[in-house]
Design a protein around this motif. Structure first.
Motif, PDB file in Angstrom:
ATOM      1  N   HIS A  77      22.636 -15.822 -30.836  1.00  0.00           N
ATOM      2  CA  HIS A  77      21.410 -16.539 -30.430  1.00  0.00           C
ATOM      3  C   HIS A  77      21.631 -17.988 -30.313  1.00  0.00           C
ATOM      4  CE1 HIS A  77      19.029 -12.962 -30.767  1.00  0.00           C
ATOM      5  NE2 HIS A  77      19.532 -12.750 -31.985  1.00  0.00           N
ATOM      6  N   HIS A 118      15.940  -1.378 -40.872  1.00  0.00           N
ATOM      7  CA  HIS A 118      15.806  -2.533 -39.981  1.00  0.00           C
ATOM      8  C   HIS A 118      14.560  -2.423 -39.107  1.00  0.00           C
ATOM      9  CE1 HIS A 118      19.949  -3.325 -41.096  1.00  0.00           C
ATOM     10  NE2 HIS A 118      19.718  -4.559 -40.684  1.00  0.00           N
ATOM     11  N   ARG A 119      13.929  -3.568 -38.918  1.00  0.00           N
ATOM     12  CA  ARG A 119      12.798  -3.644 -37.996  1.00  0.00           C
ATOM     13  C   ARG A 119      13.335  -3.722 -36.570  1.00  0.00           C
ATOM     14  NH1 ARG A 119      11.175  -8.226 -41.505  1.00  0.00           N
ATOM     15  NH2 ARG A 119      11.967  -9.427 -39.760  1.00  0.00           N
ATOM     16  N   VAL A 120      12.432  -3.676 -35.622  1.00  0.00           N
ATOM     17  CA  VAL A 120      12.801  -3.756 -34.214  1.00  0.00           C
ATOM     18  C   VAL A 120      13.484  -5.088 -33.901  1.00  0.00           C
ATOM     19  CG1 VAL A 120      11.888  -3.776 -31.858  1.00  0.00           C
ATOM     20  CG2 VAL A 120      10.954  -2.193 -33.542  1.00  0.00           C
ATOM     21  N   ASP A 121      13.052  -6.161 -34.582  1.00  0.00           N
ATOM     22  CA  ASP A 121      13.642  -7.480 -34.321  1.00  0.00           C
ATOM     23  C   ASP A 121      14.966  -7.694 -35.040  1.00  0.00           C
ATOM     24  OD1 ASP A 121      12.910  -7.870 -36.964  1.00  0.00           O
ATOM     25  OD2 ASP A 121      11.570  -9.556 -36.554  1.00  0.00           O
ATOM     26  N   GLY A 122      15.447  -6.694 -35.780  1.00  0.00           N
ATOM     27  CA  GLY A 122      16.734  -6.782 -36.450  1.00  0.00           C
ATOM     28  C   GLY A 122      16.675  -7.166 -37.912  1.00  0.00           C
ATOM     29  N   GLY A 123      15.519  -7.647 -38.376  1.00  0.00           N
ATOM     30  CA  GLY A 123      15.367  -8.000 -39.787  1.00  0.00           C
ATOM     31  C   GLY A 123      15.190  -6.765 -40.647  1.00  0.00           C
ATOM     32  N   ARG A 125      24.793 -11.653 -35.621  1.00  0.00           N
ATOM     33  CA  ARG A 125      23.519 -11.742 -34.913  1.00  0.00           C
ATOM     34  C   ARG A 125      23.137 -13.202 -34.677  1.00  0.00           C
ATOM     35  NH1 ARG A 125      20.255  -8.010 -33.590  1.00  0.00           N
ATOM     36  NH2 ARG A 125      18.396  -9.221 -33.966  1.00  0.00           N
TER      37      ARG A 125
END
Length: 87
Positions: A87, A19-24, A83
């Motif tokens: 949002h 996972h990336r920092v943005d959650g993707g 997630r």
């Protein structure tokens, strides 16, 4: 921990790492997850083979892959739904 739990844990560990920092998910995450699960499946298949005189490992391997990956896909969909609900 049983064989299916070990395989699932290998896939989930790689999924968490992907996972990336943005959650993707990072690029190539699915192939990384597949590879880690394939390694775990191979280890478990070798262990099973060592104790069996007649083998049907090809079918067992395919069935196990499908079951574990189907469960992993379900978990990923739940994670994405949670997630998006925040949002």
């Amino acid at each position: 921990m049983g064989a299916s739990e070990k395989i699932f844990a290998a896939g989930m560990t790689e999924w968490r790492r992907s996972h990336r920092v943005d959650g993707g998910l990072i690029a190539g995450a699915q192939s990384r997850i597949d590879r880690s699960m394939d390694v775990a499946i191979s280890k478990e298949a070798e262990e099973l083979q060592s104790g069996l005189s007649v083998l049907a490992t090809g079918r067992v391997h395919c069935a196990l892959c499908w079951l574990v990956r189907h469960g992993l896909g379900y978990h990923e969909r739940l994670y994405r739904n949670r997630r998006s609900a925040k949002h």
